[in-house]
Design a protein around this motif. Structure first.
Motif, PDB file in Angstrom:
ATOM      1  N   GLY A  18      38.449  31.209  43.058  1.00  0.00           N
ATOM      2  CA  GLY A  18      37.997  32.411  43.746  1.00  0.00           C
ATOM      3  C   GLY A  18      38.261  33.692  42.992  1.00  0.00           C
ATOM      4  O   GLY A  18      37.949  34.787  43.491  1.00  0.00           O
ATOM      5  N   PHE A  19      38.789  33.593  41.785  1.00  0.00           N
ATOM      6  CA  PHE A  19      39.035  34.788  40.980  1.00  0.00           C
ATOM      7  C   PHE A  19      37.729  35.347  40.420  1.00  0.00           C
ATOM      8  O   PHE A  19      36.793  34.609  40.115  1.00  0.00           O
ATOM      9  CB  PHE A  19      39.961  34.474  39.804  1.00  0.00           C
ATOM     10  CG  PHE A  19      41.411  34.339  40.172  1.00  0.00           C
ATOM     11  CD1 PHE A  19      42.141  35.444  40.577  1.00  0.00           C
ATOM     12  CD2 PHE A  19      42.048  33.108  40.092  1.00  0.00           C
ATOM     13  CE1 PHE A  19      43.487  35.322  40.903  1.00  0.00           C
ATOM     14  CE2 PHE A  19      43.386  32.980  40.413  1.00  0.00           C
ATOM     15  CZ  PHE A  19      44.117  34.089  40.828  1.00  0.00           C
ATOM     16  N   ARG A  20      37.707  36.673  40.260  1.00  0.00           N
ATOM     17  CA  ARG A  20      36.646  37.348  39.525  1.00  0.00           C
ATOM     18  C   ARG A  20      37.198  37.774  38.171  1.00  0.00           C
ATOM     19  O   ARG A  20      38.294  38.308  38.093  1.00  0.00           O
ATOM     20  CB  ARG A  20      36.145  38.587  40.266  1.00  0.00           C
ATOM     21  CG  ARG A  20      35.393  38.307  41.523  1.00  0.00           C
ATOM     22  CD  ARG A  20      34.643  39.554  42.006  1.00  0.00           C
ATOM     23  NE  ARG A  20      35.524  40.678  42.240  1.00  0.00           N
ATOM     24  CZ  ARG A  20      35.442  41.854  41.614  1.00  0.00           C
ATOM     25  NH1 ARG A  20      34.534  42.049  40.675  1.00  0.00           N
ATOM     26  NH2 ARG A  20      36.276  42.824  41.909  1.00  0.00           N
ATOM     27  N   ILE A  21      36.442  37.572  37.120  1.00  0.00           N
ATOM     28  CA  ILE A  21      36.839  38.039  35.792  1.00  0.00           C
ATOM     29  C   ILE A  21      36.438  39.499  35.670  1.00  0.00           C
ATOM     30  O   ILE A  21      35.256  39.838  35.761  1.00  0.00           O
ATOM     31  CB  ILE A  21      36.181  37.190  34.696  1.00  0.00           C
ATOM     32  CG1 ILE A  21      36.663  35.739  34.787  1.00  0.00           C
ATOM     33  CG2 ILE A  21      36.472  37.772  33.318  1.00  0.00           C
ATOM     34  CD1 ILE A  21      35.961  34.796  33.825  1.00  0.00           C
ATOM     35  N   VAL A  22      37.431  40.373  35.471  1.00  0.00           N
ATOM     36  CA  VAL A  22      37.148  41.815  35.442  1.00  0.00           C
ATOM     37  C   VAL A  22      37.569  42.476  34.135  1.00  0.00           C
ATOM     38  O   VAL A  22      37.379  43.684  33.967  1.00  0.00           O
ATOM     39  CB  VAL A  22      37.820  42.538  36.642  1.00  0.00           C
ATOM     40  CG1 VAL A  22      37.231  42.058  37.956  1.00  0.00           C
ATOM     41  CG2 VAL A  22      39.331  42.352  36.635  1.00  0.00           C
ATOM     42  N   GLY A  23      38.137  41.715  33.206  1.00  0.00           N
ATOM     43  CA  GLY A  23      38.515  42.299  31.928  1.00  0.00           C
ATOM     44  C   GLY A  23      39.006  41.250  30.966  1.00  0.00           C
ATOM     45  O   GLY A  23      39.345  40.124  31.356  1.00  0.00           O
ATOM     46  N   HIS A  24      39.025  41.629  29.687  1.00  0.00           N
ATOM     47  CA  HIS A  24      39.491  40.728  28.638  1.00  0.00           C
ATOM     48  C   HIS A  24      40.461  41.487  27.744  1.00  0.00           C
ATOM     49  O   HIS A  24      40.248  42.655  27.426  1.00  0.00           O
ATOM     50  CB  HIS A  24      38.319  40.218  27.812  1.00  0.00           C
ATOM     51  CG  HIS A  24      38.702  39.164  26.816  1.00  0.00           C
ATOM     52  ND1 HIS A  24      38.756  39.398  25.460  1.00  0.00           N
ATOM     53  CD2 HIS A  24      39.064  37.871  26.996  1.00  0.00           C
ATOM     54  CE1 HIS A  24      39.132  38.293  24.840  1.00  0.00           C
ATOM     55  NE2 HIS A  24      39.324  37.358  25.742  1.00  0.00           N
ATOM     56  N   LEU A  25      41.552  40.818  27.356  1.00  0.00           N
ATOM     57  CA  LEU A  25      42.602  41.429  26.542  1.00  0.00           C
ATOM     58  C   LEU A  25      42.747  40.678  25.230  1.00  0.00           C
ATOM     59  O   LEU A  25      42.704  39.447  25.200  1.00  0.00           O
ATOM     60  CB  LEU A  25      43.936  41.391  27.289  1.00  0.00           C
ATOM     61  CG  LEU A  25      44.044  42.298  28.512  1.00  0.00           C
ATOM     62  CD1 LEU A  25      44.961  41.684  29.547  1.00  0.00           C
ATOM     63  CD2 LEU A  25      44.554  43.665  28.108  1.00  0.00           C
ATOM     64  N   VAL A  26      42.936  41.425  24.167  1.00  0.00           N
ATOM     65  CA  VAL A  26      43.227  40.856  22.852  1.00  0.00           C
ATOM     66  C   VAL A  26      44.578  41.402  22.398  1.00  0.00           C
ATOM     67  O   VAL A  26      44.824  42.605  22.474  1.00  0.00           O
ATOM     68  CB  VAL A  26      42.132  41.221  21.834  1.00  0.00           C
ATOM     69  CG1 VAL A  26      42.536  40.767  20.427  1.00  0.00           C
ATOM     70  CG2 VAL A  26      40.804  40.605  22.231  1.00  0.00           C
TER      71      VAL A  26
ATOM     72  N   ALA B  21      40.755  39.161  39.137  1.00  0.00           N
ATOM     73  CA  ALA B  21      40.979  39.911  40.374  1.00  0.00           C
ATOM     74  C   ALA B  21      40.710  39.036  41.587  1.00  0.00           C
ATOM     75  O   ALA B  21      39.835  38.160  41.565  1.00  0.00           O
ATOM     76  CB  ALA B  21      40.080  41.141  40.424  1.00  0.00           C
ATOM     77  N   LYS B  22      41.473  39.299  42.640  1.00  0.00           N
ATOM     78  CA  LYS B  22      41.228  38.674  43.944  1.00  0.00           C
ATOM     79  C   LYS B  22      40.647  39.746  44.856  1.00  0.00           C
ATOM     80  O   LYS B  22      41.321  40.722  45.181  1.00  0.00           O
ATOM     81  CB  LYS B  22      42.524  38.122  44.532  1.00  0.00           C
ATOM     82  CG  LYS B  22      42.359  37.484  45.902  1.00  0.00           C
ATOM     83  CD  LYS B  22      43.665  36.900  46.398  1.00  0.00           C
ATOM     84  CE  LYS B  22      43.527  36.304  47.793  1.00  0.00           C
ATOM     85  NZ  LYS B  22      44.796  35.686  48.269  1.00  0.00           N
ATOM     86  N   GLY B  23      39.403  39.584  45.220  1.00  0.00           N
ATOM     87  CA  GLY B  23      38.758  40.588  46.062  1.00  0.00           C
ATOM     88  C   GLY B  23      38.341  41.799  45.251  1.00  0.00           C
ATOM     89  O   GLY B  23      37.930  41.696  44.095  1.00  0.00           O
ATOM     90  N   ASP B  24      38.471  42.973  45.863  1.00  0.00           N
ATOM     91  CA  ASP B  24      38.046  44.229  45.227  1.00  0.00           C
ATOM     92  C   ASP B  24      39.246  45.147  45.051  1.00  0.00           C
ATOM     93  O   ASP B  24      39.555  45.966  45.928  1.00  0.00           O
ATOM     94  CB  ASP B  24      36.988  44.921  46.089  1.00  0.00           C
ATOM     95  CG  ASP B  24      35.709  44.095  46.177  1.00  0.00           C
ATOM     96  OD1 ASP B  24      35.197  43.699  45.118  1.00  0.00           O
ATOM     97  OD2 ASP B  24      35.245  43.845  47.303  1.00  0.00           O
TER      98      ASP B  24
END
Length: 225
Positions: free
Chosen positions: A96-104, A127-130
């Motif tokens: 149920g997670f939303r992918i909202v960013g990527h880190l290097v 993210a969980k939810g908004d």
């Protein structure tokens, strides 16, 4: 008893993270920062391995529990193995997670070299939810100081983890690492005045994390005396 009361704080637990998290309250954790096995059968130069790195059976149920215990609007940062990214993305989305960013995470050294010299680590922001946008977003490229991997074969630097915890939590929030290894996430959380909770399957690493956190707590008591 509330969900928060079901969930301990400032404790390292030795056990299977799926089973242990089942006892935690739903929505009782403010932030998750974890470095799971990459499912790559990793072996370092000293021959050290990582528990459950030879299979992906734990992946979906572990992240399902992480999603359940995380508060609505909360964030999870998960490292992952680039060559198994499909397995991780499937597990995150199924939970149920939303992918909202990527880190290097930029290294000044190569952890290995095959077709390329591997000079970075990576993680996704989930993210969980908004969730509310952070007031001061951190860059998506961060330095990754060398730890020497003395405490764990894939030990992460506290300095890099502190940047993330500082960006996504407030003092007193509960930071969970259900695959806590030698306790770097827990140490970073403690140093920032956050409550922390770790789960580790390997007895030796559990003991290392426990000693590490006990030393930090003892230091604080001496400073306050």
């Amino acid at each position: 008893m509330t969900a928060q009361e079901n969930t301990p704080r400032n404790l390292v637990i030795n056990g299977d993270c799926i089973e242990v998290m089942q006892a935690f309250g739903t929505g009782s954790v403010d932030f998750i920062l974890t470095d799971p096995p990459y499912v790559t059968r990793f072996r370092d130069r000293q021959g050290r391995t990582v528990a459950n790195d030879d299979n992906a059976r734990w992946l979906r149920p572990a992240f399902a529990q992480m999603h359940r215990v995380l508060k609505q609007g909360g964030f999870c940062v998960s490292f992952y193995g680039w060559n198994k990214v499909d397995l991780f993305v499937e597990a995150w989305k199924a939970a149920g997670f939303r992918i909202v960013g990527h880190l290097v995470f930029r290294k000044r050294y190569a952890s290995s070299a095959r077709f390329l010299r591997y000079e970075h680590e990576q993680a996704y922001l989930l993210a969980k939810g908004d969730p509310v946008l952070p007031a001061r977003p951190v860059p998506d490229v961060l330095d990754f100081p060398y730890t020497g991997n003395k405490l764990h074969p894939t030990q992460k630097p506290v300095a890099a983890l502190r940047r993330l915890i500082g960006a996504f939590t407030q003092p007193g929030d509960l930071v969970l690492d259900p695959l806590s290894g030698s306790g770097s996430t827990l140490a970073a959380a403690h140093l920032l005045g956050r409550d922390w909770l770790g789960v580790e399957l390997d007895v030796a690493h559990y003991q290392t994390a426990g000693k590490r956190m006990a030393a930090l707590q003892q230091r604080d008591r001496k400073a306050a005396a």
